[in-house]
Design a protein around this motif. Sequence first.
Motif, PDB file in Angstrom:
ATOM      1  N   LEU A  65      -7.025   4.421  15.160  1.00 26.10           N
ATOM      2  CA  LEU A  65      -7.446   5.787  15.461  1.00 26.10           C
ATOM      3  C   LEU A  65      -8.426   6.182  14.364  1.00 26.10           C
ATOM      4  N   PRO A  66      -9.740   6.195  14.657  1.00 28.76           N
ATOM      5  CA  PRO A  66     -10.754   6.374  13.624  1.00 28.76           C
ATOM      6  C   PRO A  66     -10.590   7.667  12.828  1.00 28.76           C
ATOM      7  N   PRO A  67     -10.853   7.627  11.519  1.00 25.52           N
ATOM      8  CA  PRO A  67     -10.703   8.813  10.670  1.00 25.52           C
ATOM      9  C   PRO A  67     -11.550   9.997  11.114  1.00 25.52           C
ATOM     10  N   GLU A  68     -12.707   9.725  11.699  1.00 22.88           N
ATOM     11  CA  GLU A  68     -13.556  10.835  12.143  1.00 22.88           C
ATOM     12  C   GLU A  68     -12.969  11.565  13.340  1.00 22.88           C
ATOM     13  N   GLU A  69     -11.928  10.996  13.955  1.00 21.74           N
ATOM     14  CA  GLU A  69     -11.305  11.613  15.126  1.00 21.74           C
ATOM     15  C   GLU A  69      -9.929  12.189  14.852  1.00 21.74           C
ATOM     16  N   ASP A  70      -9.375  11.943  13.653  1.00 25.76           N
ATOM     17  CA  ASP A  70      -7.981  12.299  13.439  1.00 25.76           C
ATOM     18  C   ASP A  70      -7.715  12.604  11.967  1.00 25.76           C
ATOM     19  N   GLU A  71      -7.063  13.730  11.712  1.00 26.74           N
ATOM     20  CA  GLU A  71      -6.754  14.186  10.356  1.00 26.74           C
ATOM     21  C   GLU A  71      -5.795  13.241   9.645  1.00 26.74           C
ATOM     22  N   VAL A  72      -4.794  12.737  10.354  1.00 30.14           N
ATOM     23  CA  VAL A  72      -3.834  11.823   9.736  1.00 30.14           C
ATOM     24  C   VAL A  72      -4.527  10.532   9.310  1.00 30.14           C
ATOM     25  N   SER A  73      -5.408  10.023  10.145  1.00 28.79           N
ATOM     26  CA  SER A  73      -6.162   8.812   9.792  1.00 28.79           C
ATOM     27  C   SER A  73      -6.994   9.030   8.536  1.00 28.79           C
ATOM     28  N   ARG A  74      -7.608  10.209   8.423  1.00 26.04           N
ATOM     29  CA  ARG A  74      -8.419  10.499   7.236  1.00 26.04           C
ATOM     30  C   ARG A  74      -7.552  10.512   5.977  1.00 26.04           C
ATOM     31  N   ILE A  75      -6.389  11.116   6.079  1.00 27.08           N
ATOM     32  CA  ILE A  75      -5.497  11.178   4.926  1.00 27.08           C
ATOM     33  C   ILE A  75      -5.065   9.783   4.497  1.00 27.08           C
ATOM     34  N   ILE A  76      -4.700   8.953   5.461  1.00 26.34           N
ATOM     35  CA  ILE A  76      -4.275   7.584   5.150  1.00 26.34           C
ATOM     36  C   ILE A  76      -5.405   6.805   4.485  1.00 26.34           C
ATOM     37  N   GLU A  77      -6.599   6.918   5.021  1.00 27.51           N
ATOM     38  CA  GLU A  77      -7.754   6.200   4.474  1.00 27.51           C
ATOM     39  C   GLU A  77      -8.099   6.687   3.070  1.00 27.51           C
ATOM     40  N   GLU A  78      -8.038   7.976   2.859  1.00 27.61           N
ATOM     41  CA  GLU A  78      -8.403   8.541   1.547  1.00 27.61           C
ATOM     42  C   GLU A  78      -7.436   8.131   0.446  1.00 27.61           C
ATOM     43  N   GLN A  79      -6.210   7.767   0.804  1.00 26.85           N
ATOM     44  CA  GLN A  79      -5.203   7.413  -0.199  1.00 26.85           C
ATOM     45  C   GLN A  79      -5.320   5.980  -0.689  1.00 26.85           C
ATOM     46  N   VAL A  80      -6.107   5.149  -0.031  1.00 30.05           N
ATOM     47  CA  VAL A  80      -6.184   3.734  -0.398  1.00 30.05           C
ATOM     48  C   VAL A  80      -6.877   3.585  -1.760  1.00 30.05           C
ATOM     49  N   ASN A  81      -6.224   2.890  -2.667  1.00 28.56           N
ATOM     50  CA  ASN A  81      -6.818   2.557  -3.958  1.00 28.56           C
ATOM     51  C   ASN A  81      -7.748   1.366  -3.752  1.00 28.56           C
ATOM     52  N   ASP A  82      -9.034   1.606  -3.831  1.00 26.15           N
ATOM     53  CA  ASP A  82     -10.012   0.567  -3.483  1.00 26.15           C
ATOM     54  C   ASP A  82      -9.989  -0.608  -4.455  1.00 26.15           C
ATOM     55  N   THR A  83      -9.631  -0.358  -5.703  1.00 22.99           N
ATOM     56  CA  THR A  83      -9.553  -1.457  -6.669  1.00 22.99           C
ATOM     57  C   THR A  83      -8.441  -2.430  -6.291  1.00 22.99           C
ATOM     58  N   ILE A  84      -7.281  -1.876  -5.939  1.00 20.44           N
ATOM     59  CA  ILE A  84      -6.167  -2.739  -5.520  1.00 20.44           C
ATOM     60  C   ILE A  84      -6.499  -3.421  -4.196  1.00 20.44           C
ATOM     61  N   PHE A  85      -7.072  -2.663  -3.262  1.00 17.29           N
ATOM     62  CA  PHE A  85      -7.409  -3.249  -1.962  1.00 17.29           C
ATOM     63  C   PHE A  85      -8.398  -4.402  -2.111  1.00 17.29           C
ATOM     64  N   ALA A  86      -9.345  -4.267  -3.024  1.00 16.39           N
ATOM     65  CA  ALA A  86     -10.339  -5.326  -3.209  1.00 16.39           C
ATOM     66  C   ALA A  86      -9.679  -6.650  -3.585  1.00 16.39           C
ATOM     67  N   ASP A  87      -8.558  -6.590  -4.286  1.00 17.31           N
ATOM     68  CA  ASP A  87      -7.864  -7.807  -4.705  1.00 17.31           C
ATOM     69  C   ASP A  87      -7.109  -8.482  -3.559  1.00 17.31           C
ATOM     70  N   ILE A  88      -6.799  -7.725  -2.519  1.00 18.66           N
ATOM     71  CA  ILE A  88      -5.928  -8.265  -1.459  1.00 18.66           C
ATOM     72  C   ILE A  88      -6.582  -8.252  -0.082  1.00 18.66           C
ATOM     73  N   LYS A  89      -7.802  -7.784   0.019  1.00 19.43           N
ATOM     74  CA  LYS A  89      -8.410  -7.595   1.339  1.00 19.43           C
ATOM     75  C   LYS A  89      -8.527  -8.886   2.138  1.00 19.43           C
ATOM     76  N   GLY A  90      -8.596 -10.019   1.452  1.00 23.37           N
ATOM     77  CA  GLY A  90      -8.688 -11.298   2.152  1.00 23.37           C
ATOM     78  C   GLY A  90      -7.339 -11.872   2.551  1.00 23.37           C
ATOM     79  N   TRP A  91      -6.244 -11.217   2.134  1.00 28.34           N
ATOM     80  CA  TRP A  91      -4.914 -11.693   2.520  1.00 28.34           C
ATOM     81  C   TRP A  91      -4.704 -11.536   4.015  1.00 28.34           C
ATOM     82  N   THR A  92      -4.007 -12.483   4.593  1.00 27.29           N
ATOM     83  CA  THR A  92      -3.562 -12.303   5.975  1.00 27.29           C
ATOM     84  C   THR A  92      -2.278 -11.462   5.974  1.00 27.29           C
ATOM     85  N   VAL A  93      -1.937 -10.978   7.137  1.00 25.76           N
ATOM     86  CA  VAL A  93      -0.679 -10.232   7.261  1.00 25.76           C
ATOM     87  C   VAL A  93       0.489 -11.157   6.926  1.00 25.76           C
ATOM     88  N   ALA A  94       0.389 -12.401   7.308  1.00 24.01           N
ATOM     89  CA  ALA A  94       1.439 -13.364   6.979  1.00 24.01           C
ATOM     90  C   ALA A  94       1.589 -13.523   5.470  1.00 24.01           C
TER      91      ALA A  94
END
Length: 454
Positions: A65-94
């Motif tokens: 549900l794209p952030p531009e269409e939904d307030e909850v999506s925007r809140i979830i996206e804004e909370q992501v720590n990009d430094t931490i995400f950069a370290d794990i973005k290539g991880w699979t869900v497994a």
Amino acid sequence: MRLKTMLQGQTYEFKDLKELFAKANEEKSGDRLAGLAAETVQERIAAKQVLAGLTLEDIRNHPLLPPEEDEVSRIIEEQVNDTIFADIKGWTVAKLREYILDDHVGDRELKRLSRGLTSEMIAATGKLMSNLDLIHAANKVEIISRCNIAIGQKGTLASRLQPNHPTDNVDGMLASMKEGLSYGVGDAVIGINPVDDSVESVKRLLHATHDFIEGWNIPTQNCVLAHVTTQMKAIEQGAPAAMIFQSIAGTEAANRSFGISVSLLEEAQQMIMEKGTSHGPQRLYFETGQGSELSAEAHHGIDQMTLEARNYGFARKFDPYILNTVVGFIGPEYLYDNKQVIRAGLEDHFMGKMHGISMGVDICYTNHIRADQNDIEELGVLLTAAGVNFIIAAPMGDDCMLNYQSMSYHDIATLRQTLDRKPAPKFAAWLEHMGITEDGKLTERAGDPTIFSE
């Protein structure tokens, strides 16, 4: 992003992440009602296989549900720590699942990791876990929250005392409240669901609970679970509330159907900080439950487990003292039987903990669902083993106002004794002072509400 696989000679292809997430979910009657569920066990296995191979970057780059269409999506996206995400973005869900379950990964690592994850990533991981995986993973995380007292410490099991009354009669409510306290229940909150959602009724119940708590020096918090706007009006008029409560949902449209928005909750949070009776710093109480977005016709084609995870992403913005999922309350339309209720309870608890939420569960069922008291007692054992922060209890497990079955006061005592859990420390000390417990064990006074008439 590859969304197809071959299983036993048959190709399975999924049109987008919404479909993939839904069909990778364990069987839920709500997903089937919405037309989202896998048609066969084989299709569910195929969906899990595809989901396991997706990277976390795939999930973030293709929002359900794209952030531009939904307030909850925007809140979830804004909370992501990009430094931490950069370290794990290539991880699979497994790989994320394996990391969470790794014996060498503990509380500190999981709390750091969670700041780099979206709610959808956490939901995806839960879809690949067995019930025991969900228990083991959640038990690693210790979430301590503080209002008047602190709950959530390792080795503790707190409880919400729910002394509801079918007419909001104060004497009847107090009778139930005394009985619950005499069993050692009520450290998370003494929380009442009012029949009458009027300001005057809420004020009356808040005054009654606050005066009793103060009179007996009980280290706990009070709350009346009316709509947030009703509570705010009551507090403005001088009602003594330790917390403000509100049910929340996983989409902006569903929250709108509840009559709430981010700005309203921010206003409520500011009010309870300024005019509430508790020490804080956490003073909000949220409630959720799989299926509420479908009830509001605001699910946007997303499965109910993923929407529930989004509840916790939304809640995380406000750093609540407590949140509980009401698992089994809506009915068989969304969770058909005991198996689905147990699974949903373990999913919700894991996902809440992974969001850093002080997580509780109302382990319950309606009278027309295919479940009974033995089933919810089993879920109580599983959640206690998983380190749930608190459980809700009603007299004899029968809520005479909401007309559903829950855990009873004596069930909380039994879970603590059986699995070696204690009440929250300050509440435990009060129980010893009152003679309800001695050296952590219930005394002969336990279960006798007349001790509060002495």
